[in-house]
Design a protein around this motif. Structure first.
Motif, short mmCIF file in Angstrom:
data_model
loop_
_atom_site.label_atom_id
_atom_site.label_comp_id
_atom_site.label_asym_id
_atom_site.label_seq_id
_atom_site.Cartn_x
_atom_site.Cartn_y
_atom_site.Cartn_z
N ASP A 233 70.64 65.72 -32.73
CA ASP A 233 72.05 65.75 -32.85
C ASP A 233 72.81 66.73 -31.50
O ASP A 233 73.72 66.35 -31.23
CB ASP A 233 72.48 66.38 -34.27
N ASP B 39 75.50 65.58 -28.70
CA ASP B 39 76.80 66.38 -28.39
C ASP B 39 76.93 67.02 -27.02
O ASP B 39 78.02 66.82 -26.37
CB ASP B 39 76.92 67.56 -29.33
N THR C 271 83.03 71.79 -26.88
CA THR C 271 83.56 70.47 -26.85
C THR C 271 85.14 70.34 -26.35
O THR C 271 85.64 69.38 -26.23
CB THR C 271 84.25 70.17 -28.42
N HIS D 255 85.52 62.97 -32.49
CA HIS D 255 84.42 63.74 -32.86
C HIS D 255 83.27 62.73 -33.07
O HIS D 255 83.36 61.79 -33.60
CB HIS D 255 84.54 64.49 -34.22
N LEU D 256 81.93 63.20 -32.39
CA LEU D 256 80.82 62.33 -32.54
C LEU D 256 80.35 62.42 -33.80
O LEU D 256 80.07 63.53 -34.32
CB LEU D 256 79.95 63.18 -31.41
N ARG E 186 85.95 67.08 -24.25
CA ARG E 186 85.99 66.13 -25.12
C ARG E 186 87.63 66.13 -25.94
O ARG E 186 88.14 65.16 -26.08
CB ARG E 186 85.23 65.89 -26.06
N GLU F 248 79.54 65.76 -24.13
CA GLU F 248 80.37 66.83 -23.21
C GLU F 248 80.16 66.84 -21.76
O GLU F 248 81.12 66.89 -21.11
CB GLU F 248 80.14 68.30 -23.90
#
Length: 166
Positions: A27, A31, A77, A87-88, A80, A35
């Motif tokens: 995870d 992320d 974040t 949101h991922l 992004r 980014e």
């Protein structure tokens, strides 16, 4: 296909592997990869091929993203958000896929690191970075034949160490 799409497709897996090895968590790897690409997209106009290859530029951004995350104790974040990216969301299948990317390479990468420097550099450039022999020869200041020999010797050693046929 536009240039950034090609760039993303070429470097998504190596970046995921990099972050997975650094964090041990799929995870976080996802992320951090997201980014990094968002930051790269924001600063693509600053890329100068005279200063280095695009993979070097991208992994420089990745190291900065990772360092900032370690210092802050969380994944940033902001790039992004500035780009308006959603949101991922990761499902179990995607997490398992990312974990397999990192795990499959672990033992081979440890053995690669044990190779003599010249062989290690040649194998890494040819096999991991998928660069052409002539390009590697220029960078390593040797002939293409020498690069081919180093790659061959290095791969033969890796196969033997990893239990494959020679």
């Amino acid at each position: 296909m536009d240039t950034f799409t090609r760039f993303y497709r070429e470097f998504e897996r190596p970046l995921l592997r990099f972050f997975w090895r650094a964090t041990g968590r799929a995870d976080l790897a996802a992320d951090l990869t997201a980014e990094t690409f968002a930051s790269a997209l924001e600063s693509v106009d600053k890329f100068d091929p005279r200063l280095g290859r695009e993979d070097q530029w991208l992994f420089g951004i990745a190291r900065n993203v990772l360092g900032k995350s370690w210092r802050q104790g969380r994944v940033e974040t902001s790039a992004r958000l500035r780009l308006g990216l959603p949101h991922l969301v990761l499902d179990d299948e995607l997490i398992a896929s990312i974990e397999r990317l990192g795990e499959a390479d672990g033992e081979a990468l440890m053995e690669l690191a044990r190779l003599p420097e010249k062989e290690r550099d040649a194998v890494r450039a040819r096999v991991i970075e998928e660069r052409e022999y002539h390009e590697i020869a220029v960078e390593l200041h040797c002939s293409e034949a020498v690069v081919r020999q180093r790659v061959s010797r290095g791969l033969r050693t890796l196969r033997a160490r990893l239990g494959g046929a020679t």
